[in-house]
Design an enzyme around this catalytic site. Structure first.
Site, PDB file in Angstrom:
ATOM      1  N   GLU A 116      -1.669  -4.438 -10.497  1.00 46.70           N
ATOM      2  CA  GLU A 116      -0.888  -5.623 -10.865  1.00 46.70           C
ATOM      3  C   GLU A 116      -1.283  -6.205 -12.216  1.00 46.70           C
ATOM      4  OE1 GLU A 116       0.672  -8.490  -7.895  1.00 46.70           O
ATOM      5  OE2 GLU A 116      -0.896  -7.681  -6.610  1.00 46.70           O
ATOM      6  N   HIS A 156     -14.891  13.145   5.115  1.00 46.98           N
ATOM      7  CA  HIS A 156     -14.351  14.088   6.098  1.00 46.98           C
ATOM      8  C   HIS A 156     -13.080  14.770   5.613  1.00 46.98           C
ATOM      9  CE1 HIS A 156     -16.922  13.211   9.674  1.00 46.98           C
ATOM     10  NE2 HIS A 156     -17.178  12.127   8.963  1.00 46.98           N
ATOM     11  N   LYS A 160      12.623  -7.462  -6.399  1.00 50.56           N
ATOM     12  CA  LYS A 160      13.179  -8.586  -5.617  1.00 50.56           C
ATOM     13  C   LYS A 160      14.636  -8.865  -6.016  1.00 50.56           C
ATOM     14  CE  LYS A 160       8.855 -10.968  -4.518  1.00 50.56           C
ATOM     15  NZ  LYS A 160       7.930 -12.050  -4.907  1.00 50.56           N
TER      16      LYS A 160
END
Lengths: 289, 289
Positions: free
Chosen positions: B174, B190, B282
């Site tokens: 950001e 792992h 948005k």
């Protein structure tokens, strides 16, 4: 941990809208304090020697939790054999044991939380024929391999496909010995969407995992994010899962992405089965004990 | 979601070894079924307009959960004003509001679960002087900026520094408008450890977040992974946090990595404050309604 713990993520996601009881996943040496005698602990370690699982199990035993172990043997079978145990067929890599492990853990979890039972026979038949749809409903894995080869795939999932995105990341890591990442919508549209460079193609290629079961608001965010990434030249990929239920769409896409990881390994001339660096890490850790 | 939800991750991590009550984080439109009238829901949205938080809050209200909202205003203040509410000072970016939000959410959560209270006054004094140690206990942020500039940082945390690694990823996204990722030890040892290319330097640079409060087994895994990455030419970075408690070490390192993200933005000639792509997303979503 690793290939065994993904079973927990799939089960939790499948049951989160059905279970009146909280479901926690532990990928570490330490149980949260709230895991008490009132909790039912399902310890999944395919090898039975995962030290994190052994440590957590010892804590669960101390606290008097109800315990079930799911393993192919190892230390867990020896040291925790006094608890109910489901023994899984030996001899495959933990990450290849997902179907074996999930077909035990899911029905037991559904029973524990009182959720509707998944018809696994039905799903296994549909999975067996799913690859016939490759090339039609979804590109063949080799098409995707061509696109992600020499780039770093970022698998983007939402809801039930969130854990599938994480599984895909790990499969590319372990099978293809290649970098890969995962993220989740809507969270990724609140931060990660700012991260791709504007001016040049990125090393990262976004791979959106889609489902007809998506919430409409999720679909819209997926589509707008896809368009934004497309406009800045990232050539994102959309992969549509198929199946008659959420779990079927999770498993058909998992099967598909597993094959992508194996074909990517083949293209790179790599043995998908060996995990030499994990072995090397274990050897070096053992020498520190 | 985003800058507001990280408050939940920090709080959960700080309390996981103290709380006899489960703590769940929801970053989505949907509450798990187990969130019932017996749960206490703390809804954190700095803007007060986050649609995922509004949707989850409506579900919590329907189920009769106890509700507290923490916001600077917006729709949450209007539509959920009949519930207890903590109003936060307006006018900063949600991601910059972490100290404001955490200093409200943490003490309330500690009280709710009966955990020992953190002395935030003490920590704020120590935080205020933490930057004096930069260049001695830890390289100055500009040194790190030089190393991660033109590469993609992978922040690797464990235990209480796991959420700090995630925060750093989001801040680089950001503030710096740059790619970044995060992972967690032991899980990363792992699978992810297999993913880095053997033969050439990667686009990714691993940044290990270290703490004197680490479990020994975690330290060993961090060190072996660091060595392996170093040997294949990735030039990994070790960053040691400092502080007299886990929370202090979380916050001093957060402050430091926040500054790294801002200095990286400056180096790139980018305005760290604007998030144009989130706004664009948005706008496009609004046009679909």
């Amino acid at each position: 941990m690793g290939g065994s713990s993904i079973v927990g993520s799939y089960t939790r996601e499948i049951l989160s809208q059905h279970s009146p009881i909280p479901i926690s996943i532990v990928r570490n040496y330490f149980l949260p304090k709230w895991i008490s005698k009132d909790w039912f602990v399902i310890a999944v370690s395919y090898s039975g020697n995962t030290e994190e699982t052994l440590a957590s199990l010892a804590q669960a035993e101390e606290r008097g939790s109800k315990i079930l172990t799911v393993t192919s043997g190892g230390q867990i079978a020896n040291e925790f054999g006094h608890f109910p145990q489901i023994l899984i067929q030996e001899g495959v890599q933990p990450r290849a044991a997902l179907p074996l492990l999930l077909s035990e853990v899911l029905p037991i979890s559904e029973t524990l939380v009182g959720a509707p039972m998944t018809d696994l026979i039905d799903i296994s038949e549909s999975l067996a024929s799913a690859s016939k749809k490759w090339g039609k409903a979804i590109p063949t894995p080799s098409v995707i391999v061509e696109k992600i080869h020499n780039r770093i795939p970022l698998f983007i999932g939402a809801q039930h496909l969130g854990p599938v995105a994480y599984r895909a990341k790990c499969q590319i890591n372990e099978n293809s010995k290649a970098e890969a990442f995962n993220s989740e919508i809507p969270e990724a549209t609140h931060n990660e969407i700012e991260g791709f460079p504007e001016s040049k193609a990125s090393a990262i290629i976004p791979v959106f995992l889609r489902s007809s079961d998506e919430d409409t608001r999720i679909s819209q965010k997926m589509e707008v994010a896809f368009d934004l990434y497309n406009e800045i030249g990232l050539n994102p990929i959309n992969l549509h899962s198929f199946g008659n239920s959420k779990i079927e769409s999770m498993l058909t896409l998992t099967h598909y992405l597993d094959m992508v990881s194996v074909e990517l390994a083949e293209k790179k001339g790599i043995d998908a089965v060996n995990v030499t660096r994990i072995k090397e890490l274990k050897t070096r850790l053992a020498s520190k004990d």
